[in-house]
Design a protein around this motif. Structure first.
Motif, PDB file in Angstrom:
ATOM      1  N   ILE A 121       0.831  -1.204   0.000  1.00 28.39           N
ATOM      2  CA  ILE A 121       0.000   0.000   0.000  1.00 28.39           C
ATOM      3  C   ILE A 121       0.873   1.264   0.000  1.00 28.39           C
ATOM      4  O   ILE A 121       0.541   2.275  -0.588  1.00 28.39           O
ATOM      5  CB  ILE A 121      -0.919  -0.004   1.255  1.00 28.39           C
ATOM      6  N   ASP A 122       2.020   1.153   0.673  1.00 33.96           N
ATOM      7  CA  ASP A 122       2.886   2.335   0.766  1.00 33.96           C
ATOM      8  C   ASP A 122       3.715   2.580  -0.487  1.00 33.96           C
ATOM      9  O   ASP A 122       4.431   3.559  -0.584  1.00 33.96           O
ATOM     10  CB  ASP A 122       3.833   2.184   1.965  1.00 33.96           C
ATOM     11  N   SER A 123       3.633   1.638  -1.439  1.00 32.62           N
ATOM     12  CA  SER A 123       4.494   1.776  -2.616  1.00 32.62           C
ATOM     13  C   SER A 123       3.995   2.846  -3.588  1.00 32.62           C
ATOM     14  O   SER A 123       4.677   3.201  -4.517  1.00 32.62           O
ATOM     15  CB  SER A 123       4.626   0.436  -3.324  1.00 32.62           C
ATOM     16  N   VAL A 124       2.770   3.326  -3.377  1.00 33.77           N
ATOM     17  CA  VAL A 124       2.273   4.405  -4.231  1.00 33.77           C
ATOM     18  C   VAL A 124       2.020   5.630  -3.363  1.00 33.77           C
ATOM     19  O   VAL A 124       1.451   5.514  -2.275  1.00 33.77           O
ATOM     20  CB  VAL A 124       0.961   3.987  -4.938  1.00 33.77           C
ATOM     21  N   ASP A 125       2.483   6.772  -3.838  1.00 29.10           N
ATOM     22  CA  ASP A 125       2.270   8.002  -3.080  1.00 29.10           C
ATOM     23  C   ASP A 125       1.039   8.729  -3.597  1.00 29.10           C
ATOM     24  O   ASP A 125       0.724   8.651  -4.775  1.00 29.10           O
ATOM     25  CB  ASP A 125       3.480   8.934  -3.239  1.00 29.10           C
ATOM     26  N   ILE A 126       0.366   9.416  -2.700  1.00 27.32           N
ATOM     27  CA  ILE A 126      -0.717  10.305  -3.132  1.00 27.32           C
ATOM     28  C   ILE A 126      -0.142  11.708  -3.115  1.00 27.32           C
ATOM     29  O   ILE A 126       0.479  12.114  -2.122  1.00 27.32           O
ATOM     30  CB  ILE A 126      -1.934  10.198  -2.192  1.00 27.32           C
TER      31      ILE A 126
END
Lengths: 184, 740
Positions: A6-11
């Motif tokens: 889940i943390d591998s993509v930044d918003i």
């Protein structure tokens, strides 16, 4: 242990201090962010019913290159960033954003029902709304009058794709509430 | 589409003064750009200017030549026109979704005028309006709610019942006879009591009366059986006719209508609503007449026998009537509606969970699912208890009120007997008739509710029966033996006509050519093939097959010569061979086997225990994707189509199966005009030409080699897939290493 997927993509959250929203006299919403000027942007709510004030996608809506053939997969009209919470903005900006969102998600709020007639599979409504008296038609059957979000908001969808809302169903005049309850 | 509305005189004058030319187009707006509702709100186009009117006053006027890039932007529940006015991007008009289609055309017109091009309005049809009152009809219906009277709907449905009415008349007559017989019976009860029990009567008389009473009872019994048979005949025959009419209508309607309606709704109209109508006709034609007749006869008889007592027992009737109706409107209607909704919710949740049981198991959410279902089930129980409690209260309450009359009979009856103004027999007879008076009364109380329910069904069925299919054969349509030359001339199309999915498509395909359609999802590939099948009619331009407009070819003739193989193919439940010969019902077993052989399906079918007789389960769930695909290909082969459409026909398959199916398809394609859609570009290697589509346009056209040389979109797609294939190759190697 590696980090969660889940943390591998930044918003890309929009920093309220860096963002300057404005509505031009021609009614276009613009944005200046980190030194870049976006002459036309749109706001899309991620959760229009359950979380209308948070996670709002700010999208580039510049149509000036509309006839150019783009390379496949390279969509220019992309997300500029996401507003985490409208409350993070100062009162003036907040007002601008609220005004824009109200127009994008256009749904006159019903104050009371003037008349309802059912015939041949359709329901014909005449209602008083915050925008004035409206007449519209809905199909009979499920999915046209629905509770959304926490359950106290009611949305009504007509045959043309127009929307009407009752922001607080428990607060509405009791005669209207009783009538609408029968259709839900 | 009506684009030139008549402006009110006052507004028209101001508009003409502002434009200083004629009014070419005038369309209602209804609101200003800030979303405020306005009266007398219009968008008007003159020869060289456009203007907006709000509250009857001119709001804004601009020269069209000073503007460009008019664009319709659909929002949520409204839309606006954006344009560049004097070099600045502006929102020039906002409107509700009701007029969005109209403004789609207005935007086209404005762009054509701004570019100094001749204005082409392809859709020059008027809005569908009611021929009687001229009101614009709701999209998707042909009924004007103002002019379509309920009576009309009932009349049409009753007309359909006419051929079977004879059965209804027979049962009605019989019911009336039995009613008279049962009333006649009463007089003999009186005689038995007065003459035999009261003394003075002979044994013979008693037996005679008993014989008559039993005879009348038996007679009524047998007559009732005949009436019931006749009644049943009516019900079944009429229901069959009505269902067939609804089903035929659904079949004749265009894909767009059926795909807009939910399957549940169509099923309801075919079954539940037709049942309801049946009940309605029986209720009105037999039960109502019977009840009224019995009610009147019983009332007259009671009044004749003893008018005072008759009045006494009639007094509570209106009160009971009032309580029943009041209780229904005030309490029960809401509770029973709540029960229905609760039931619906629980049912659809159950349906959802059972269909998605694998997902539930995979994520281990059984407890959560059970808890939610328990909550829904509890809600059903709660509503049911509420409903039943109300029934238990109001049912007996009404009965008690009605029986007050009964007590009155005993009271006044006994007084009359003691006062010798009435005999015991007369009291017995009076009491029996009073019972008969209550029975129809109960029925009559419930009838308005029944009729109201039925009327909804009558309207829904009437609505569907009176739909006119959007895609229709014209009088000039003929059969046509398709050669396979296809031409698209300036074709534009959108599922919503303001939002085009295909824009100005032009191409010619020769007989026997195979065309590969390439492009990302949503670029319009499948829509293009849907238009070839004429599932929808084009908004602009024309499609010609062998030089003949497809609108001039009979639909049945066209579709019977087009074969379609999709990514997901639907198999009907039934024997496998019936599924193969679905496209040609009279195919011989030999033809079926040949088709299966060509489709590379024969080998797997023959290895099934039941061979070609294998039963296909619902949705074809007992076959794998590849097997279903081959069955679908065999089906397409059997119909020997002149035009073939392959929409991602091999995308869901493994490499080996795909190779087999490719081989089968190659045999099928031979000599037929083919449109093949594929994301995996390797599957299009045999195509004569490739059309690359993007945003509803054909942006590149040519052979594989030509397009590669051009280094355009196709080239980048091929390169992207090659890179992906290489990466995949690497992953495989890594997994192999890990496995070892």
């Amino acid at each position: 242990m590696s980090e969660s997927i889940i943390d591998s993509v930044d918003i890309d959250y929009i920093d309220p201090k860096e963002a300057k929203f404005n509505i031009t006299e021609n009614h276009i919403l613009t944005l200046d962010l980190n030194g870049v000027h976006y002459p036309c942007v749109q706001l899309h709510r991620s959760f229009p019913f359950t979380n209308p004030d948070q996670y709002i996608s700010v999208r580039d809506d510049d149509d000036s290159d509309k006839d150019e053939v783009r390379e496949i997969g390279n969509d220019k009209k992309k997300e500029i960033g996401i507003i985490r919470d409208l409350n993070e903005f100062d009162a003036v900006t907040r007002k601008i954003l609220d005004k824009y969102l109200e127009l994008r998600y256009f749904a006159p709020a019903i104050i009371r029902i003037i008349s309802i007639r059912e015939e041949f599979g359709y329901r014909y409504w005449t209602v008083e709304t915050d925008k004035g008296v409206c007449k519209f038609t809905t199909r009979l059957g499920r999915g046209t009058v629905v509770t959304v979000g926490s359950g106290d908001k009611v949305m009504i969808y007509d045959v043309d794709g127009n929307r009407f809302q009752i922001p607080s169903f428990s607060q509405i005049e009791s005669k209207t509430r009783k009538q609408i309850e029968m259709f839900m | 589409m009506k684009l030139n509305f008549e402006l009110p005189e006052k507004v028209k004058l101001k508009v003409l003064q502002s434009l200083m030319t004629d009014i070419l187009y005038a369309v209602p707006l209804g609101m200003d750009v800030t979303g405020q509702k306005r009266k007398e709100s219009w968008f008007v186009i003159g020869t060289d200017k456009w203007l907006t009117v709000q509250d009857g006053e001119i709001e804004k006027v601009e020269y069209i030549a000073h503007c460009k890039d008019f664009l319709l932007k659909p929002m949520v529940g409204n839309a606006y026109i954006k344009a560049t006015v004097d070099g600045r991007v502006s929102i020039i008009a906002r409107f509700s979704m009701t007029d969005v289609v109209r403004y789609g055309y207005i935007v086209q017109i404005l762009n054509q005028m701004a570019a100094n091009q001749p204005v082409k309005i392809y859709n020059n049809d008027n809005d569908k309006v009611c021929p009687v009152c001229g009101r614009i009809l709701i999209r998707g219906t042909n009924l004007c709610p103002k002019c379509s009277k309920k009576g009309q709907a009932v009349k049409q449905i009753v007309t359909m019942a006419k051929p079977y009415m004879i059965f209804m008349v027979i049962s009605l007559i019989i019911y009336l006879i039995t009613t008279v017989l049962s009333l006649k019976e009463v007089t003999y009860y009186q005689k038995i009591v007065d003459e035999c029990f009261g003394g003075g009567g002979t044994k013979e008389q008693f037996f005679k009366y008993m014989f008559i009473v039993i005879g009348l009872g038996l007679g009524a019994f047998f007559l009732n059986i005949v009436a019931a048979i006749s009644d049943n005949n009516f019900t079944q025959r009429f229901a069959k006719r009505l269902r067939k009419a609804v089903f035929d209508k659904v079949q004749s309607l265009s894909v767009s209508y059926v795909s807009n309606a939910s399957p549940g709704d169509i099923m309801n109209r075919t079954f539940s609503d037709t049942n309801e109508i049946n009940t309605f006709i029986r209720t009105v034609s037999v039960n109502l007449i019977k009840a009224v007749f019995l009610f009147i006869v019983a009332t007259v008889m009671m009044l004749q026998m003893n008018w005072k007592m008759a009045l006494v027992i009639m007094i509570p009737a209106p009160l009971a009537f009032y309580i029943q109706i009041g209780a229904w409107n005030k309490f029960m209607k809401k509770v029973f509606k709540g029960l229905r909704v609760a039931n619906d919710k629980a049912n659809s949740y159950l349906h959802d969970v059972v269909s998605g049981i694998r997902v539930v198991k995979v994520f281990g959410t059984e407890k959560r699912v059970t808890a939610k279902f328990r909550k829904l089930a509890r809600n059903v129980a709660d509503q049911d208890i509420k409903g039943q409690t109300l029934v238990e209260w109001f049912g007996p309450l009404t009965s008690i009120i009605l029986y007050l009359g009964q007590y009155a009979i005993y009271f006044f009856g006994c007084m009359a007997i003691l006062g010798e103004t009435m005999t015991l027999g007369e009291l017995v007879a009076f009491n029996t008739i009073a019972q008969k008076f209550y029975a129809p009364l109960n029925q009559l109380i419930l009838m308005p509710r029944q009729i109201a329910n039925s009327m909804i069904s009558v309207q829904r069925v009437y609505e569907i029966l009176n739909q006119v299919p959007e895609i229709r054969d014209q009088n000039t349509s003929t059969e046509h033996k398709i050669e396979g030359n296809i031409e698209f001339q300036g074709v534009s199309f959108g599922y919503n006509s303001y939002d085009h999915v295909l824009n100005d498509i032009n191409f010619t395909v020769k007989k026997g050519e195979m065309i590969g359609l390439v492009g990302r999802s949503g670029s319009g590939k499948s829509t293009l093939t849907n238009l070839v099948c004429r599932f929808y009619d084009v908004n602009e331009g024309s499609i010609k097959i062998d030089g003949k407009d497809i609108r001039d070819i009979q639909q049945s003739s066209l579709t019977s010569q087009i074969g379609v193989v999709l990514q997901e193919n639907f198999l009907f439940s039934g024997p496998l061979f019936e599924n193969i010969r679905y496209s040609k019902p009279n195919a011989t077993p030999e033809e079926v086997i040949r088709a299966a052989k060509i489709a590379n399906a024969h080998e797997f079918i023959i290895n099934l225990p039941d061979g070609y007789d294998t039963w296909v389960a619902e949705g074809g769930s007992n076959f794998s994707g590849g097997e279903k695909q081959r069955i679908a290909i065999a089906r397409a082969i059997l119909s020997d189509p002149a035009i073939l459409i392959l929409d991602e026909a091999t995308s869901a398959l493994d490499v080996e199966t795909e190779a087999q199916i490719q081989e089968a398809l190659q045999r099928l394609i031979e000599g037929r005009t083919t449109f093949a859609i594929a994301h995996r570009l390797s599957t299009l290697k045999n195509a004569n030409r490739l059309f690359v589509m993007d945003k509803g346009k054909i942006v590149e056209m040519g052979t594989h080699d030509e397009l590669l040389k051009r280094k355009g979109i196709y080239y980048s797609l091929v390169m992207a897939q090659r890179t992906m294939a290489k990466r995949k190759g690497k992953t495989d190697t890594v997994s192999e290493i890990l496995a070892n």
